[in-house]
Design an enzyme around this catalytic site. Structure first.
Site, PDB file in Angstrom:
ATOM      1  N   TYR A  45      -2.709   0.796  18.145  1.00  0.00           N
ATOM      2  CA  TYR A  45      -2.006   1.681  17.203  1.00  0.00           C
ATOM      3  C   TYR A  45      -1.565   2.939  17.926  1.00  0.00           C
ATOM      4  O   TYR A  45      -2.357   3.528  18.658  1.00  0.00           O
ATOM      5  CB  TYR A  45      -2.921   2.076  16.032  1.00  0.00           C
ATOM      6  CG  TYR A  45      -2.369   1.601  14.715  1.00  0.00           C
ATOM      7  CD1 TYR A  45      -1.118   2.030  14.282  1.00  0.00           C
ATOM      8  CD2 TYR A  45      -3.075   0.707  13.917  1.00  0.00           C
ATOM      9  CE1 TYR A  45      -0.588   1.571  13.095  1.00  0.00           C
ATOM     10  CE2 TYR A  45      -2.547   0.246  12.726  1.00  0.00           C
ATOM     11  CZ  TYR A  45      -1.301   0.684  12.318  1.00  0.00           C
ATOM     12  OH  TYR A  45      -0.768   0.219  11.139  1.00  0.00           O
ATOM     13  N   GLU A  47       0.891   5.571  16.365  1.00  0.00           N
ATOM     14  CA  GLU A  47       1.827   6.352  15.534  1.00  0.00           C
ATOM     15  C   GLU A  47       2.098   7.694  16.188  1.00  0.00           C
ATOM     16  O   GLU A  47       1.184   8.334  16.712  1.00  0.00           O
ATOM     17  CB  GLU A  47       1.234   6.574  14.143  1.00  0.00           C
ATOM     18  CG  GLU A  47       1.347   5.345  13.261  1.00  0.00           C
ATOM     19  CD  GLU A  47       0.632   5.516  11.933  1.00  0.00           C
ATOM     20  OE1 GLU A  47      -0.123   6.483  11.770  1.00  0.00           O
ATOM     21  OE2 GLU A  47       0.830   4.654  11.061  1.00  0.00           O
ATOM     22  N   ASP A 208      27.465   1.807  16.213  1.00  0.00           N
ATOM     23  CA  ASP A 208      26.452   0.748  16.180  1.00  0.00           C
ATOM     24  C   ASP A 208      26.926  -0.336  17.146  1.00  0.00           C
ATOM     25  O   ASP A 208      27.755  -1.168  16.805  1.00  0.00           O
ATOM     26  CB  ASP A 208      26.308   0.208  14.756  1.00  0.00           C
ATOM     27  CG  ASP A 208      25.350  -0.975  14.683  1.00  0.00           C
ATOM     28  OD1 ASP A 208      24.840  -1.404  15.737  1.00  0.00           O
ATOM     29  OD2 ASP A 208      25.116  -1.477  13.567  1.00  0.00           O
ATOM     30  N   THR A 235      20.767  -3.096  18.794  1.00  0.00           N
ATOM     31  CA  THR A 235      19.633  -4.004  18.897  1.00  0.00           C
ATOM     32  C   THR A 235      19.361  -4.147  20.380  1.00  0.00           C
ATOM     33  O   THR A 235      20.220  -3.844  21.217  1.00  0.00           O
ATOM     34  CB  THR A 235      19.969  -5.403  18.336  1.00  0.00           C
ATOM     35  OG1 THR A 235      21.118  -5.892  19.025  1.00  0.00           O
ATOM     36  CG2 THR A 235      20.261  -5.354  16.846  1.00  0.00           C
ATOM     37  N   LYS A 238      20.454  -8.727  21.821  1.00  0.00           N
ATOM     38  CA  LYS A 238      21.716  -9.472  21.876  1.00  0.00           C
ATOM     39  C   LYS A 238      22.206  -9.475  23.334  1.00  0.00           C
ATOM     40  O   LYS A 238      21.498  -9.968  24.191  1.00  0.00           O
ATOM     41  CB  LYS A 238      22.696  -8.891  20.864  1.00  0.00           C
ATOM     42  CG  LYS A 238      22.153  -9.079  19.423  1.00  0.00           C
ATOM     43  CD  LYS A 238      23.055  -8.528  18.347  1.00  0.00           C
ATOM     44  CE  LYS A 238      22.370  -8.661  16.977  1.00  0.00           C
ATOM     45  NZ  LYS A 238      23.145  -8.002  15.903  1.00  0.00           N
ATOM     46  N   ARG A 244      13.422  -8.828  20.575  1.00  0.00           N
ATOM     47  CA  ARG A 244      14.019  -8.468  19.287  1.00  0.00           C
ATOM     48  C   ARG A 244      13.584  -7.056  18.932  1.00  0.00           C
ATOM     49  O   ARG A 244      12.388  -6.764  18.928  1.00  0.00           O
ATOM     50  CB  ARG A 244      13.561  -9.409  18.175  1.00  0.00           C
ATOM     51  CG  ARG A 244      13.751 -10.865  18.443  1.00  0.00           C
ATOM     52  CD  ARG A 244      13.714 -11.683  17.171  1.00  0.00           C
ATOM     53  NE  ARG A 244      14.977 -11.556  16.492  1.00  0.00           N
ATOM     54  CZ  ARG A 244      16.089 -12.175  16.882  1.00  0.00           C
ATOM     55  NH1 ARG A 244      16.100 -12.973  17.924  1.00  0.00           N
ATOM     56  NH2 ARG A 244      17.215 -11.986  16.235  1.00  0.00           N
TER      57      ARG A 244
END
Ligand SMILES: *Cc1c(COP(=O)(O)O)cnc(C)c1O
Length: 450
Positions: A45, A47, A208, A235, A238, A244
């Site tokens: 974790y 954060e 984008d 992303t 691609k 991903r």
């Protein structure tokens, strides 16, 4: 007994190995990207954020440096350095002042930018989904569309952005964001022209580049951040060929994410950091961030430039070969990795039938609407395809010709098929083509699949 899931993964390996991936938003990652993604970093974790200081140093220096962070958990000594490497490499790759590597996906990245800059009801000018834009740019079915007021601009007859319309709408509507981005658009946008309009109306300029980020990284496509854009989302899976995930790059002043800065364009990096966490996400996926770092490292190498150039070269060859064989292409061809075929106009049947038929012979692509398409969303007139994945497998001119040839043969067989259900009657005719596809696919191995 081993979980059935692993059985299915083995079956998927066979599918990937024996078929040709022509979906333009897909790719094959390297063994190193895969290894980082499947690592024990998933146990952690973290954060919050690592330090953003000194990110213009060498990879080695960053990997050795332990700095204070703004995380909400202990035990960050290693993930901090991994995330700092990812951020530093992304900044170098895209000439950005700041990078947020935490968005879990492209959709999250986009929403985090909208949330960073807009109040509910604010206007966002973006490309119409039906003209090649993306769902996350204001499609009525999304959460974003319920919060913000999206105003669509379209493309012209020849497939380019309707810049006059964009300018007219920007001046009359005064949007808070002007967004250039798409998933079915074959031209290179005129970023300079849009930036001029955006500056005139005081809008945040957002690009984008989810589809073409790898082409930008490889230097074969202009980078919106070099033309006055404030933010670029993408992303990472691609053309960029990473795991991903999402990524947000920005220009401006970087400051501590712990304090809320004034809402100015200069502060956009920090506004975005706070919008990603805690604004829209919880803990980052550090195993995926590690894989992003590895992929960015690969994209910074000279070989990636060759890869990006080859993607475009292959797309142009494939487009020309398809045209020679009677296919009508949206925009007349391509300047990037994408091709949109008007199947209805070329051979008189819909894109969904063609998608299903090609799937039966191991050629994977997707049905796609054409600008102004009257047909229903799941029976669109076209198919969309692209060359990033097959280029990763090392294919070139000769293979593009073969693919175009198979598509022509298939189109001729499918011409008189009334519906998808009737395709099974053609199975015998498909068999020869399927065997040829499989043979060629096996000649070009997929990285990480034996
Ligand atoms: C693929 C894509 C996205 C969404 O990415 P996900 O990771 O699937 O959420 C956003 N914008 C554009 C332009 C895309 O092509």
């Amino acid at each position: 007994m081993k979980d059935f899931v692993f059985d299915l993964i083995e079956q998927e390996k066979v599918r990937q190995k024996e078929g040709l991936e022509l979906i333009p938003s897909e790719n094959y990652v390297s063994p190193e990207v895969l290894e980082a993604m499947g690592s024990i970093l998933t146990n952690k974790y973290s954060e919050g954020y690592p330090s953003f200081a000194d990110l213009d140093k060498s990879d080695k220096e960053i990997a050795e440096e332990i700095l204070p962070n703004s995380r909400y958990y202990g035990g960050q000594v290693n993930v901090d350095r991994i995330e700092r490497l990812a951020i530093s490499r992304a900044m170098k790759l895209f000439h950005a002042d700041h990078a947020n590597v935490q968005p879990h996906s492209g959709a999250n990245a986009n929403e985090a930018v909208y949330y960073a800059w807009c109040e509910p009801g604010d206007k966002i000018l973006a490309m119409n989904l039906a003209h090649g834009g993306h769902l996350t740019h204001g499609a009525p079915v999304t959460r974003s569309a319920h919060i913000w007021n999206f105003i669509p601009y379209g493309v012209t007859e020849d497939g380019d952005i309707d810049y006059d319309e964009l300018e007219r709408l920007a001046l009359s509507e005064k949007p808070k964001i002007i967004l250039v981005g798409y998933s079915a658009f074959m031209k290179i946008p005129d970023f300079e022209r849009v930036a001029k309009v955006g500056k005139e109306v005081g809008a945040l300029l957002m690009a984008d580049m989810a589809h073409v980020a790898g082409l930008i990284a490889g230097g074969v496509h202009p980078n919106p951040l070099d033309f006055g854009f404030n933010v670029m989302t993408t992303t990472t899976h691609k053309t960029l060929r990473g795991p991903r995930g999402g990524l947000i790059l920005s220009k401006g002043k970087v400051s501590s994410p712990l304090r809320k800065p004034e809402k100015t364009l200069e502060n956009i990096p920090t506004l975005i950091d706070r919008s990603v966490f805690p604004g829209t996400q919880g803990g980052p996926l550090e195993h995926v961030i590690a894989a992003k770092a590895v992929a960015f490292g690969e994209a910074l190498k000279p070989e990636f430039k060759d890869y990006a150039a080859k993607i475009v070269e292959n797309a142009k060859t494939l487009a020309d070969e398809l045209k020679t064989r009677g296919f009508v292409l949206q925009g007349g061809g391509t300047e990037n990795h994408l091709i949109l075929v008007n199947v209805e106009k070329s051979y008189g049947f819909n894109g969904k039938i063609f998608e299903k038929a090609l799937d039966m012979v191991g050629l994977t692509l997707n049905a796609n609407a054409l600008p102004g398409d009257k047909a229903a969303a799941f029976r669109p007139s076209g198919v969309r395809l692209g060359t990033p994945a097959i280029t990763t497998r090392g294919m070139g001119k000769a293979e593009m010709k073969k693919i175009a040839g198979w598509m022509e043969e298939m189109a001729k067989i499918c011409k008189d098929v009334p519906s998808e259900d009737a395709l099974s009657e053609k199975a015998d005719e498909f068999e020869k083509i399927h065997a040829e596809v499989k043979k060629m696919a096996l000649d070009f191995p997929v990285p990480s699949i034996k």
